[in-house]
Design a protein around this motif. Structure first.
Motif, short mmCIF file in Angstrom:
data_model
loop_
_atom_site.label_atom_id
_atom_site.label_comp_id
_atom_site.label_asym_id
_atom_site.label_seq_id
_atom_site.Cartn_x
_atom_site.Cartn_y
_atom_site.Cartn_z
N GLY A 72 0.83 -1.20 0.00
CA GLY A 72 0.00 0.00 0.00
C GLY A 72 0.86 1.25 0.00
N MET A 73 1.96 1.22 0.77
CA MET A 73 2.86 2.37 0.80
C MET A 73 3.49 2.59 -0.57
SD MET A 73 4.82 1.84 4.37
CE MET A 73 4.03 2.17 5.93
N TYR A 74 3.98 1.48 -1.17
CA TYR A 74 4.62 1.62 -2.48
C TYR A 74 3.61 2.15 -3.49
CZ TYR A 74 6.74 0.54 -6.93
OH TYR A 74 7.23 0.64 -8.19
N ASN A 75 2.39 1.58 -3.44
CA ASN A 75 1.38 1.99 -4.40
C ASN A 75 1.00 3.45 -4.22
OD1 ASN A 75 -0.47 1.57 -6.51
ND2 ASN A 75 -2.13 1.28 -5.04
N ALA A 76 0.96 3.93 -2.95
CA ALA A 76 0.64 5.34 -2.72
C ALA A 76 1.65 6.22 -3.44
CB ALA A 76 0.66 5.63 -1.23
N GLY A 77 2.95 5.86 -3.33
CA GLY A 77 3.97 6.62 -4.03
C GLY A 77 3.85 6.48 -5.54
N TYR A 78 3.57 5.25 -5.97
CA TYR A 78 3.47 4.98 -7.41
C TYR A 78 2.35 5.80 -8.03
CZ TYR A 78 2.93 2.35 -11.73
OH TYR A 78 2.82 2.01 -13.04
N LEU A 99 5.96 8.07 3.81
CA LEU A 99 5.72 9.33 4.51
C LEU A 99 4.24 9.71 4.51
CD1 LEU A 99 8.75 11.48 3.37
CD2 LEU A 99 8.34 10.46 5.60
N SER A 100 3.49 9.26 3.51
CA SER A 100 2.08 9.66 3.51
C SER A 100 1.20 8.64 4.23
CB SER A 100 1.58 9.89 2.08
OG SER A 100 2.09 8.94 1.20
N VAL A 101 1.63 7.38 4.32
CA VAL A 101 0.79 6.38 5.00
C VAL A 101 1.09 6.33 6.50
CG1 VAL A 101 0.27 3.92 5.17
CG2 VAL A 101 0.52 4.98 2.94
N GLY A 206 7.75 18.17 1.49
CA GLY A 206 8.66 18.63 0.44
C GLY A 206 8.99 17.58 -0.60
N PHE A 207 8.54 16.33 -0.34
CA PHE A 207 8.81 15.29 -1.33
C PHE A 207 7.75 15.29 -2.41
CE2 PHE A 207 11.55 13.39 1.79
CZ PHE A 207 12.53 12.79 1.01
N GLY A 208 8.15 14.92 -3.60
CA GLY A 208 7.20 14.66 -4.67
C GLY A 208 6.39 15.85 -5.11
N ALA A 209 7.00 17.04 -5.10
CA ALA A 209 6.28 18.19 -5.63
C ALA A 209 6.26 18.10 -7.15
CB ALA A 209 6.94 19.48 -5.19
N GLY A 210 5.27 18.70 -7.75
CA GLY A 210 5.20 18.67 -9.21
C GLY A 210 3.82 19.01 -9.70
N LYS A 211 3.70 19.11 -11.01
CA LYS A 211 2.41 19.49 -11.59
C LYS A 211 1.73 18.24 -12.13
CE LYS A 211 0.65 22.89 -14.84
NZ LYS A 211 0.14 21.88 -15.76
N ILE A 212 0.41 18.17 -11.88
CA ILE A 212 -0.33 16.99 -12.32
C ILE A 212 -0.48 17.01 -13.83
CG2 ILE A 212 -2.51 15.76 -12.03
CD1 ILE A 212 -2.84 17.55 -9.48
#
Lengths: 397, 206
Positions: A72-78, A99-101, A206-212
């Motif tokens: 679930g953690m990996y998939n959240a990042g994916y 970090l999010s789970v 601060g991780f994974g910032a970006g535009k959708i």
């Protein structure tokens, strides 16, 4: 392990009657029996003695849940990086998911265990271990973007009203984790269903910032089926068609722990081989689901009816609910025939709700909670039926 | 007012509360308490109906044959409810629309019939009137408490005024949709009963 045992024995007198920290006796006892199998056994009544006490049982369920949690953690990042159109390496993806789970897991345990410890202290009872599993199930059945304070409120509600009010671990009528989810579902529907909560699009610390990316749509497969008006092609969040293999592996949007059927299968194998969960319930839930989906497939007038039975099982929380929730020994049926009935009706109802009620694209939660309420009645009917049958046999002689 | 009268009037507010102790009139407590205003109007209406039906029935209690007493009681209550309904339609049309059928359903409120049967049939008019007012107030207190929590957390308002500050919503606070649904009223009533019984050991069932 020896030094730990020695240390615990050393500080033990402090917590006994008249000791310095006597007030915290139940906390100490809870931790001690969690770490080591206690040497005492019950002295009254007839008991089956087994090395496997309820703390060990809970630990095995936790182990069985770990694959789902990690995936679930990996998939959240994916899902997050896919929405941004980036494909970083494994570590970065996992770190983002972690970090999010992790905050959800921590909040669920802090609130739930906090209440359990407080109640145990107030009543002067031992700390019950039931929340160990519930506390991990809760993060796995919510969506990743559920605000933490809502999880705290819902967990507190479920532990107090669905569990402590009924007498604590082993006395609850409904599965505590599902009551938490049901509370979230009815109190804050926009935060646990819909298109915008199953994929985290913001950055974390601060991780994974970006535009959708423009192609992004956060609808889960069941959400897509629920809103479709004609035959539907199930896609992931950026529009690629999903095969049944993708649904099985689980890199699809959904609640945190429910997406990977592979990990659920691993969990199911652990639970069944150790004898913790009952295979009869699991099997009959799946049979109930397949039969119902097959019947509707023959009718086939709406998109959700046209989904083949096998895909119905692969999508949403069906498999997760069947393996980890419906098999809860406290809230399901205890008699053997009752288990078959309980499981079959759970599977049937879950698919019925999915297909016939457009407001609820997923029905597993409601199906299990409803059947939890009926479990004692089913048991009663089975037991009474058995008594009648045997009385008849005796009277014949 | 004598000691006994005071007891009749104030006992239903606590130790003999119609909802939490006598377990009467729970259905309407679930139905009309999602907002404070209709709950208050409902409470006032029910109080008026209980008080005056108690009074009227007590006045004519010695002339009613016991066989047809239920019909007579229903007739009195129905007449009073119709009057209340018309008054609400005339002077508080919006609330009357919100309450819709529930005003008419006061006829079926168990508290009304319960007090008529249990008290007004065997007591003098003044005592019956006080008993009606007391039970109405006991019902009203519960309704207002439940409605207070349900409106505050369910809609963020009190008596239709915004109470939850906008800064809360900006910080991520959401109204609790479950509070608007009837099950939550049941749980709030359960909490009140829980608190009341744990403070008052006499009320605890064995």
């Amino acid at each position: 392990m020896n030094f730990l045992r020695k240390y615990i024995d050393k500080i033990k007198p402090n917590f006994e009657q008249g000791g310095r920290w006597h007030t915290f006796r139940s906390v100490f006892e809870g931790l001690e029996t969690f770490l080591f199998v206690p040497n005492t056994t019950s002295k009254t009544g007839v008991h089956i003695h087994d090395a496997n006490d309820s703390k060990r049982t809970m630990t095995i369920v936790i182990i069985a849940l770990l694959p789902c949690l990690l995936f679930g953690m990996y998939n959240a990042g994916y899902q997050h990086y896919q929405a941004l159109g980036q494909y970083p390496d494994f570590q970065t993806t996992f770190l983002f998911g972690f970090l999010s789970v992790m905050p959800i897991v921590i909040v669920s345990y802090l609130v739930g265990l906090g209440i359990e410890f407080t109640v145990a202290q107030l009543k002067g009872e031992e700390i019950q271990e039931g929340f160990l599993v519930s506390g991990l199930l809760i993060p796995l059945v919510v969506s990743i973007d559920t605000p933490l304070w809502m999880i705290a409120v819902a967990t507190a509600f479920a532990v107090i009203f669905a569990k402590e009010a009924f007498g604590g671990t082993g006395f609850n009528v409904w599965n505590v984790a599902l009551v938490t989810r049901a509370f979230l579902f009815f109190a804050y529907p926009s935060k646990i269903s819909g298109e915008s909560v199953f994929v985290r699009t913001d950055s974390v610390l601060g991780f994974g910032a970006g535009k959708i990316t423009d192609a992004f749509s956060g609808a889960t497969p069941l959400g897509q089926i629920g809103t479709a008006t004609q035959s539907v092609q199930i896609t992931d969040t950026i529009g690629n068609t999903l095969s049944q293999w993708d649904m099985f592996l689980g890199l699809i949007p959904g609640s945190i722990g429910e997406t990977s059927k592979l990990c659920i299968l691993i969990g199911a194998i652990i639970l069944i081989t150790t004898g913790i969960a009952n295979w009869r319930i699991m099997l009959s839930v799946f049979v109930g689901g397949v039969v119902t989906a097959q019947i509707f497939n023959v009718i086939g007038t709406t998109p959700s009816m046209q989904i083949p039975p096998f895909e119905h099982i692969l999508l949403g929380g069906f498999a997760f609910g069947a393996v980890f929730m419906a098999t809860d020994p406290v809230t399901s049926c205890r008699t053997r025939n009752g288990k078959y009935i309980f499981g079959f009706l759970t599977g049937t109802l879950a698919i019925l709700i999915r297909i016939l009620n457009p407001g609820y694209p997923e029905g597993m939660m409601l199906a299990i909670l409803l059947m939890n309420s009926f479990a004692p009645l089913i048991d009663h009917v089975v037991v009474e039926g058995n008594v009648k049958r045997r009385l008849k046999r005796i009277n014949k002689r | 007012m004598t000691e006994k009268d005071k007891l009749i009037l104030f006992n239903p507010l606590g130790k003999n509360n119609p909802i939490t102790v006598q377990m009467l009139g729970i259905c309407s407590a679930l139905a009309v308490t999602s907002k404070l205003e209709p709950a208050f109007i409902m409470a006032v209406s029910v109080t008026a109906v209980i008080a005056f039906s108690n009074l009227i029935l007590s006045l004519i209690r010695n002339t009613i044959p016991s066989r047809i007493r239920i019909i007579v009681q229903l007739l009195i209550v129905a007449a009073l409810v119709t009057v209340i309904n018309e008054i609400l339609k005339a002077y508080a049309y919006d609330v009357s629309k919100q309450l819709s059928v529930f005003v008419g359903l006061i006829i079926t409120n168990c508290i009304v019939m319960g007090r008529l049967e249990a008290f007004a049939l065997g007591n003098r008019p003044w005592a019956s009137f006080l008993d009606g007012v007391g039970n109405g107030l006991g019902y009203a207190v519960l309704l207002v408490i439940v409605a207070f929590f349900r409106e505050l957390f369910g809609s963020g308002t009190l008596w239709n005024f915004q109470v939850m500050p906008q800064s809360f919503y900006d910080a991520g606070y959401c109204n609790n949709g479950l509070m608007i649904l009837p099950p939550m009223a049941l749980i709030i009533i359960a909490c009140i009963i829980w608190i009341q019984r744990s403070r008052d050991k006499e009320l605890q069932e064995k």
